[in-house]
Scaffold this active site. Structure first.
Site, PDB file in Angstrom:
ATOM      1  N   MET A 116      -9.116   7.992  -0.252  1.00 53.76           N
ATOM      2  CA  MET A 116      -9.947   8.378   0.908  1.00 53.76           C
ATOM      3  C   MET A 116     -10.514   9.761   0.700  1.00 53.76           C
ATOM      4  O   MET A 116      -9.789  10.674   0.287  1.00 53.76           O
ATOM      5  CB  MET A 116      -9.089   8.386   2.173  1.00 53.76           C
ATOM      6  CG  MET A 116      -8.419   7.064   2.457  1.00 53.76           C
ATOM      7  SD  MET A 116      -7.444   7.189   3.957  1.00 53.76           S
ATOM      8  CE  MET A 116      -6.752   5.527   4.014  1.00 53.76           C
ATOM      9  N   ASP A 165      -6.677  -6.565   4.092  1.00 56.70           N
ATOM     10  CA  ASP A 165      -6.063  -5.233   4.170  1.00 56.70           C
ATOM     11  C   ASP A 165      -6.161  -4.696   5.586  1.00 56.70           C
ATOM     12  O   ASP A 165      -7.266  -4.539   6.114  1.00 56.70           O
ATOM     13  CB  ASP A 165      -6.807  -4.306   3.193  1.00 56.70           C
ATOM     14  CG  ASP A 165      -6.190  -2.921   3.088  1.00 56.70           C
ATOM     15  OD1 ASP A 165      -5.115  -2.688   3.666  1.00 56.70           O
ATOM     16  OD2 ASP A 165      -6.817  -2.072   2.404  1.00 56.70           O
ATOM     17  N   GLY A 166      -4.992  -4.393   6.161  1.00 53.02           N
ATOM     18  CA  GLY A 166      -4.944  -3.735   7.463  1.00 53.02           C
ATOM     19  C   GLY A 166      -4.174  -4.532   8.491  1.00 53.02           C
ATOM     20  O   GLY A 166      -4.566  -5.642   8.846  1.00 53.02           O
ATOM     21  N   GLY A 167      -3.051  -3.972   8.935  1.00 51.30           N
ATOM     22  CA  GLY A 167      -2.288  -4.619   9.995  1.00 51.30           C
ATOM     23  C   GLY A 167      -1.613  -5.913   9.591  1.00 51.30           C
ATOM     24  O   GLY A 167      -1.284  -6.740  10.446  1.00 51.30           O
ATOM     25  N   MET A 220     -12.194   4.214  -0.718  1.00 52.67           N
ATOM     26  CA  MET A 220     -12.851   4.454   0.573  1.00 52.67           C
ATOM     27  C   MET A 220     -13.563   5.783   0.447  1.00 52.67           C
ATOM     28  O   MET A 220     -13.180   6.792   1.030  1.00 52.67           O
ATOM     29  CB  MET A 220     -11.789   4.467   1.689  1.00 52.67           C
ATOM     30  CG  MET A 220     -11.268   3.069   1.999  1.00 52.67           C
ATOM     31  SD  MET A 220      -9.716   3.092   2.904  1.00 52.67           S
ATOM     32  CE  MET A 220      -8.574   3.233   1.535  1.00 52.67           C
ATOM     33  N   MET A 260     -11.546  -6.021   5.272  1.00 50.17           N
ATOM     34  CA  MET A 260     -10.727  -5.114   6.081  1.00 50.17           C
ATOM     35  C   MET A 260     -10.448  -5.764   7.439  1.00 50.17           C
ATOM     36  O   MET A 260     -11.366  -6.251   8.102  1.00 50.17           O
ATOM     37  CB  MET A 260     -11.458  -3.786   6.329  1.00 50.17           C
ATOM     38  CG  MET A 260     -11.690  -2.915   5.111  1.00 50.17           C
ATOM     39  SD  MET A 260     -10.221  -2.481   4.164  1.00 50.17           S
ATOM     40  CE  MET A 260      -9.199  -1.662   5.389  1.00 50.17           C
ATOM     41  N   SER A 310       0.846  -1.191   0.000  1.00 51.43           N
ATOM     42  CA  SER A 310       0.000   0.000   0.000  1.00 51.43           C
ATOM     43  C   SER A 310       0.878   1.235   0.000  1.00 51.43           C
ATOM     44  O   SER A 310       1.642   1.475   0.940  1.00 51.43           O
ATOM     45  CB  SER A 310      -0.894   0.030   1.239  1.00 51.43           C
ATOM     46  OG  SER A 310      -1.438   1.328   1.373  1.00 51.43           O
ATOM     47  N   GLY A 323      -8.979   3.993   7.032  1.00 49.94           N
ATOM     48  CA  GLY A 323      -8.709   5.410   7.232  1.00 49.94           C
ATOM     49  C   GLY A 323      -7.237   5.716   7.439  1.00 49.94           C
ATOM     50  O   GLY A 323      -6.773   6.787   7.072  1.00 49.94           O
ATOM     51  N   PHE A 324      -6.514   4.763   8.011  1.00 47.24           N
ATOM     52  CA  PHE A 324      -5.117   5.037   8.354  1.00 47.24           C
ATOM     53  C   PHE A 324      -4.263   3.793   8.183  1.00 47.24           C
ATOM     54  O   PHE A 324      -4.747   2.677   8.388  1.00 47.24           O
ATOM     55  CB  PHE A 324      -5.021   5.515   9.810  1.00 47.24           C
ATOM     56  CG  PHE A 324      -5.875   6.709  10.094  1.00 47.24           C
ATOM     57  CD1 PHE A 324      -5.406   7.997   9.831  1.00 47.24           C
ATOM     58  CD2 PHE A 324      -7.176   6.553  10.562  1.00 47.24           C
ATOM     59  CE1 PHE A 324      -6.221   9.112  10.049  1.00 47.24           C
ATOM     60  CE2 PHE A 324      -7.995   7.659  10.780  1.00 47.24           C
ATOM     61  CZ  PHE A 324      -7.513   8.943  10.527  1.00 47.24           C
ATOM     62  N   SER A 376       2.629  -0.316   6.151  1.00 49.80           N
ATOM     63  CA  SER A 376       3.717  -0.025   7.082  1.00 49.80           C
ATOM     64  C   SER A 376       4.692  -1.191   7.209  1.00 49.80           C
ATOM     65  O   SER A 376       5.898  -0.973   7.374  1.00 49.80           O
ATOM     66  CB  SER A 376       3.147   0.369   8.447  1.00 49.80           C
ATOM     67  OG  SER A 376       2.199  -0.558   8.883  1.00 49.80           O
ATOM     68  N   HIS A 407      -8.371   0.875  -4.159  1.00 49.43           N
ATOM     69  CA  HIS A 407      -9.306   0.648  -3.042  1.00 49.43           C
ATOM     70  C   HIS A 407      -9.999   1.973  -2.737  1.00 49.43           C
ATOM     71  O   HIS A 407      -9.390   2.884  -2.192  1.00 49.43           O
ATOM     72  CB  HIS A 407      -8.487   0.132  -1.842  1.00 49.43           C
ATOM     73  CG  HIS A 407      -9.257  -0.013  -0.567  1.00 49.43           C
ATOM     74  ND1 HIS A 407      -8.632  -0.187   0.651  1.00 49.43           N
ATOM     75  CD2 HIS A 407     -10.587  -0.021  -0.305  1.00 49.43           C
ATOM     76  CE1 HIS A 407      -9.543  -0.301   1.608  1.00 49.43           C
ATOM     77  NE2 HIS A 407     -10.740  -0.182   1.063  1.00 49.43           N
ATOM     78  N   GLY A 435      -0.893   1.600   9.517  1.00 50.35           N
ATOM     79  CA  GLY A 435      -0.221   1.373  10.790  1.00 50.35           C
ATOM     80  C   GLY A 435      -1.096   0.990  11.960  1.00 50.35           C
ATOM     81  O   GLY A 435      -0.662   1.052  13.106  1.00 50.35           O
ATOM     82  N   ASP A 485      -4.827   3.525  -2.140  1.00 48.17           N
ATOM     83  CA  ASP A 485      -5.905   3.802  -1.179  1.00 48.17           C
ATOM     84  C   ASP A 485      -6.483   5.202  -1.373  1.00 48.17           C
ATOM     85  O   ASP A 485      -5.838   6.193  -1.039  1.00 48.17           O
ATOM     86  CB  ASP A 485      -5.347   3.712   0.248  1.00 48.17           C
ATOM     87  CG  ASP A 485      -5.144   2.277   0.703  1.00 48.17           C
ATOM     88  OD1 ASP A 485      -6.099   1.478   0.599  1.00 48.17           O
ATOM     89  OD2 ASP A 485      -4.029   1.959   1.173  1.00 48.17           O
ATOM     90  N   HIS A 505      -1.171  -1.325  -4.307  1.00 45.13           N
ATOM     91  CA  HIS A 505      -2.459  -1.017  -3.664  1.00 45.13           C
ATOM     92  C   HIS A 505      -2.560   0.493  -3.465  1.00 45.13           C
ATOM     93  O   HIS A 505      -1.699   1.112  -2.844  1.00 45.13           O
ATOM     94  CB  HIS A 505      -2.534  -1.765  -2.332  1.00 45.13           C
ATOM     95  CG  HIS A 505      -3.863  -1.666  -1.648  1.00 45.13           C
ATOM     96  ND1 HIS A 505      -4.956  -2.420  -2.029  1.00 45.13           N
ATOM     97  CD2 HIS A 505      -4.275  -0.904  -0.606  1.00 45.13           C
ATOM     98  CE1 HIS A 505      -5.982  -2.132  -1.234  1.00 45.13           C
ATOM     99  NE2 HIS A 505      -5.601  -1.210  -0.359  1.00 45.13           N
TER     100      HIS A 505
HETATM  101  C1  DX5 Z   1      -6.368   1.444   5.506  1.00 42.37           C
HETATM  102  C2  DX5 Z   1      -5.908   1.193   4.099  1.00 42.37           C
HETATM  103  C3  DX5 Z   1      -4.807   0.230   4.042  1.00 42.37           C
HETATM  104  C4  DX5 Z   1      -3.549   0.701   4.720  1.00 42.37           C
HETATM  105  C5  DX5 Z   1      -2.868  -0.495   5.271  1.00 42.37           C
HETATM  106  O1  DX5 Z   1      -7.472   2.283   5.498  1.00 42.37           O
HETATM  107  O2  DX5 Z   1      -6.965   0.703   3.305  1.00 42.37           O
HETATM  108  O3  DX5 Z   1      -4.534  -0.205   2.720  1.00 42.37           O
HETATM  109  O4  DX5 Z   1      -2.661   1.389   3.894  1.00 42.37           O
HETATM  110  O5  DX5 Z   1      -1.774  -0.085   6.025  1.00 42.37           O
HETATM  111  P1  DX5 Z   1      -1.071  -1.071   7.040  1.00 42.37           P
HETATM  112  O6  DX5 Z   1      -0.573  -2.239   6.253  1.00 42.37           O
HETATM  113  O7  DX5 Z   1       0.014  -0.237   7.618  1.00 42.37           O
HETATM  114  O8  DX5 Z   1      -2.114  -1.479   8.062  1.00 42.37           O
HETATM  115 ZN    ZN Z   2      -6.488  -0.346   1.350  1.00 42.21          ZN
END
Ligand code: DX5
Ligand code: ZN
Length: 218
Positions: free
Chosen positions: A36, A174-176, A67, A136, A7, A141-142, A197, A65, A144, A34, A32
């Protein structure tokens, strides 16, 4: 085969071309992207002009993606700007089936995204129409944020439905995602892993990508 989608939300936006090439060289499968809007999620990232510029610089698969609220108003524009895959949140539109058709008619692969709390029943009747389902594992939204392990139950159910119905859509998480959580995702049936991250905040992108891809074998 497990695909890795870095991402670029965690990349250096003033050096996007450099940071995209770097993960390409390091073995990434998709980029990827993102988007927003500050409405559907409490953050604003980047959009159409950035996608068009990036499209001029890379042949990699751009996995977009969205959002954003009301994706129906923008999906054609994102395909025109160079998206290869467009995924949108089912929570953001009343017309999930229609939006899937819009994306495909515009010439891209189409997928749906579910927030952590959104049940699989929301997409049960469009599974035959999707190229990808993105689950998800954080609240969007963020970058990390911490992985929400409870989503693994939903992932397992989705993988079972896919097998039962003999469907071939990709299952993306996606996420963490890091080498540790990737193991759970792969074991429960995911085949595309997004990581922001866990790739961009490390010095060796190739090592980060390989360790996530091979997480299930350790
Ligand atoms: C979150 C995004 C993710 C994000 C993942 O809203 O959709 O794609 O960049 O970031 P990490 O891998 O750091 O959780
Ligand atoms: Zn994403």
């Amino acid at each position: 085969m497990i695909k890795i989608a870095p991402s670029i939300l965690s990349a250096d936006f003033a050096n996007l071309e450099r940071d995209v090439k770097a993960v390409e060289m390091a073995g990434a499968d998709y980029i990827h992207f993102d988007v927003m809007d500050g409405q559907f999620v409490p953050n604003i990232s980047f959009g159409l002009p950035v996608l068009s510029s990036l499209r001029q610089k890379t042949d990699m698969v751009l996995d977009v993606h969205l959002m954003i609220d009301r994706p129906e108003n923008f999906v054609e524009a994102f395909v025109a700007a160079g998206a290869d895959i467009v995924t949108f949140h089912v929570e953001a539109t009343n017309h999930v089936h229609r939006v899937l058709q819009q994306i495909k008619a515009a010439g891209a692969k189409a997928g749906v995204v579910l927030n952590p709390h959104t049940p699989l029943s929301a997409i049960e009747h469009v599974l035959e129409d999707v190229d990808m389902v993105l689950l998800m594992t954080v609240n969007p939204g963020f970058g990390g944020q911490a992985f929400i392990p409870g989503v693994m139950k939903k992932l397992k159910q989705l993988a079972a439905l896919k097998a039962e119905q003999n469907l071939s859509f990709e299952i993306e998480i996606d996420g963490g995602v890091n080498a540790e959580t990737a193991k759970l995702c792969i074991e429960n049936g995911a085949n595309v892993l997004v990581a922001g991250s866990a790739i961009y905040n490390t010095p060796d992108y190739a090592e980060a990508i390989t360790s996530i891809r091979n997480a299930a074998h350790v």
